[in-house]
Enzyme design. Structure first.
Site, mmCIF file in Angstrom:
data_model
loop_
_atom_site.group_PDB
_atom_site.id
_atom_site.type_symbol
_atom_site.label_atom_id
_atom_site.label_comp_id
_atom_site.label_asym_id
_atom_site.label_seq_id
_atom_site.Cartn_x
_atom_site.Cartn_y
_atom_site.Cartn_z
ATOM 1 N N HIS A 168 -19.225 7.897 7.748
ATOM 2 C CA HIS A 168 -19.133 9.173 8.756
ATOM 3 C C HIS A 168 -18.889 10.252 7.980
ATOM 4 O O HIS A 168 -19.296 11.264 8.210
ATOM 5 C CB HIS A 168 -17.793 8.487 9.486
ATOM 6 C CG HIS A 168 -17.991 7.557 10.492
ATOM 7 N ND1 HIS A 168 -16.943 6.574 10.425
ATOM 8 C CD2 HIS A 168 -19.040 7.123 11.401
ATOM 9 C CE1 HIS A 168 -17.426 5.603 11.536
ATOM 10 N NE2 HIS A 168 -18.700 6.129 12.006
ATOM 11 N N LYS B 284 -17.042 -1.113 23.292
ATOM 12 C CA LYS B 284 -16.264 -1.487 22.229
ATOM 13 C C LYS B 284 -14.804 -1.576 22.493
ATOM 14 O O LYS B 284 -14.298 -0.501 23.136
ATOM 15 C CB LYS B 284 -16.404 -0.362 20.849
ATOM 16 C CG LYS B 284 -17.737 -0.510 20.449
ATOM 17 C CD LYS B 284 -17.920 0.385 19.085
ATOM 18 C CE LYS B 284 -19.116 0.363 18.637
ATOM 19 N NZ LYS B 284 -19.521 1.469 17.656
ATOM 20 N N ARG C 125 -28.686 5.693 10.598
ATOM 21 C CA ARG C 125 -28.795 4.542 9.475
ATOM 22 C C ARG C 125 -30.196 3.941 9.346
ATOM 23 O O ARG C 125 -30.731 3.880 8.395
ATOM 24 C CB ARG C 125 -27.786 3.456 9.586
ATOM 25 C CG ARG C 125 -26.447 3.946 9.129
ATOM 26 C CD ARG C 125 -25.314 3.127 9.493
ATOM 27 N NE ARG C 125 -25.197 2.562 11.077
ATOM 28 C CZ ARG C 125 -24.440 2.054 11.634
ATOM 29 N NH1 ARG C 125 -23.356 1.682 11.083
ATOM 30 N NH2 ARG C 125 -24.651 1.713 12.934
ATOM 31 N N SER D 105 -18.244 0.520 10.784
ATOM 32 C CA SER D 105 -16.846 0.309 11.009
ATOM 33 C C SER D 105 -16.622 -1.174 11.366
ATOM 34 O O SER D 105 -15.458 -1.747 10.973
ATOM 35 C CB SER D 105 -16.397 1.445 12.043
ATOM 36 O OG SER D 105 -16.438 2.434 11.973
HETATM 37 O O1 PNS Z 1 -19.504 5.481 17.035
HETATM 38 P P1 PNS Z 1 -20.078 4.972 18.273
HETATM 39 O O2 PNS Z 1 -19.372 4.074 19.165
HETATM 40 O O3 PNS Z 1 -21.524 4.765 18.038
HETATM 41 O O4 PNS Z 1 -20.150 6.234 19.344
HETATM 42 C C1 PNS Z 1 -20.751 6.215 20.672
HETATM 43 C C2 PNS Z 1 -20.020 7.349 21.463
HETATM 44 C C3 PNS Z 1 -18.575 7.310 21.228
HETATM 45 C C4 PNS Z 1 -20.535 8.799 20.839
HETATM 46 C C5 PNS Z 1 -20.605 7.443 22.727
HETATM 47 O O5 PNS Z 1 -20.208 6.094 23.293
HETATM 48 C C6 PNS Z 1 -20.146 8.762 23.600
HETATM 49 O O6 PNS Z 1 -20.658 9.404 23.529
HETATM 50 N N1 PNS Z 1 -18.922 8.273 24.429
HETATM 51 C C7 PNS Z 1 -18.558 9.608 25.246
HETATM 52 C C8 PNS Z 1 -18.773 9.097 26.999
HETATM 53 C C9 PNS Z 1 -20.138 9.319 27.103
HETATM 54 O O7 PNS Z 1 -20.558 10.727 27.228
HETATM 55 N N2 PNS Z 1 -20.765 8.590 27.444
HETATM 56 C C10 PNS Z 1 -22.375 8.645 27.910
HETATM 57 C C11 PNS Z 1 -23.333 8.508 26.412
HETATM 58 S S1 PNS Z 1 -24.984 9.051 26.737
#
Ligand code: PNS
Length: 165
Positions: free
Chosen positions: A17, A41, A90, A128
């Site tokens: 990150h 998650k 990745r 993570s």
């Molecule tokens: O580190 P991650 O868990 O892969 O990140 C995912 C994250 C938190 C960026 C994604 O779930 C997100 O954007 N969450 C905010 C809520 C949202 O906008 N959801 C729709 C995504 S298209």
């Protein structure tokens, strides 16, 4: 001023990150590292703990701020008038999920572009989830995360284990 958002769960922040955040900080005037909600998650750290670890890990980056948001990323990007959402890619396994999110975000907010940075090869394998698993099973995580967060992971793992007993 070109503002970028680096969103993620950051549960906890890893060297992978941090690599993406540092590279985004070189490309944009200002970067918001955003701890956002991933409904799929269940976190080990609270949102405040994740932000605190990220703040410590990014103190050397003057144009980076850390924030949390529990709504839609597309709405946050609109509020902050962000030019880009920056994500690290990745491997092929990340691609489908990331592609889906990028297209959904574009539908929700056509003003913001998603920019993918290919992960540096030394962090290709890192996540993570793996860090948490290694820590829970007594392994050394100091190669995987910024030095300033190693103790947070050890303390949290000990506390979780005590509660599990
Ligand atoms: O580190 P991650 O868990 O892969 O990140 C995912 C994250 C938190 C960026 C994604 O779930 C997100 O954007 N969450 C905010 C809520 C949202 O906008 N959801 C729709 C995504 S298209």
């Amino acid at each position: 001023m070109r503002l970028a958002i680096c969103p993620g769960s950051f549960d906890p922040v890893t060297n992978g990150h941090l690599d993406v955040i540092q590279r985004a900080a070189r490309l944009f005037d200002r970067v918001v590292v955003l701890v956002a909600v991933n409904m799929g998650k269940h976190g080990m750290f609270t949102v405040d703990e994740r932000c605190e670890m990220l703040r410590r890990a990014t103190t050397h980056l003057p144009n980076v701020e850390v924030a949390a948001y529990n709504g839609l990323l597309a709405d946050y990007a609109r509020e902050r008038q962000a030019a880009a959402i920056v994500k690290g890619l990745r491997a092929m396994s990340d691609f489908e999920y990331e592609f889906q999110m990028a297209l959904t975000n574009r539908k929700l907010n056509s003003e913001v572009e998603t920019v993918f940075l290919t992960t540096s090869t030394e962090y290709m394998y890192l996540s993570s989830s793996l860090v948490k698993e290694v820590a829970r099973l007594g392994g050394d995580v100091s190669e995987f995360v910024p030095a300033c967060v190693v103790n947070d992971i050890l303390n949290k793992t000990e506390r979780t284990e005590k509660n599990d007993r």
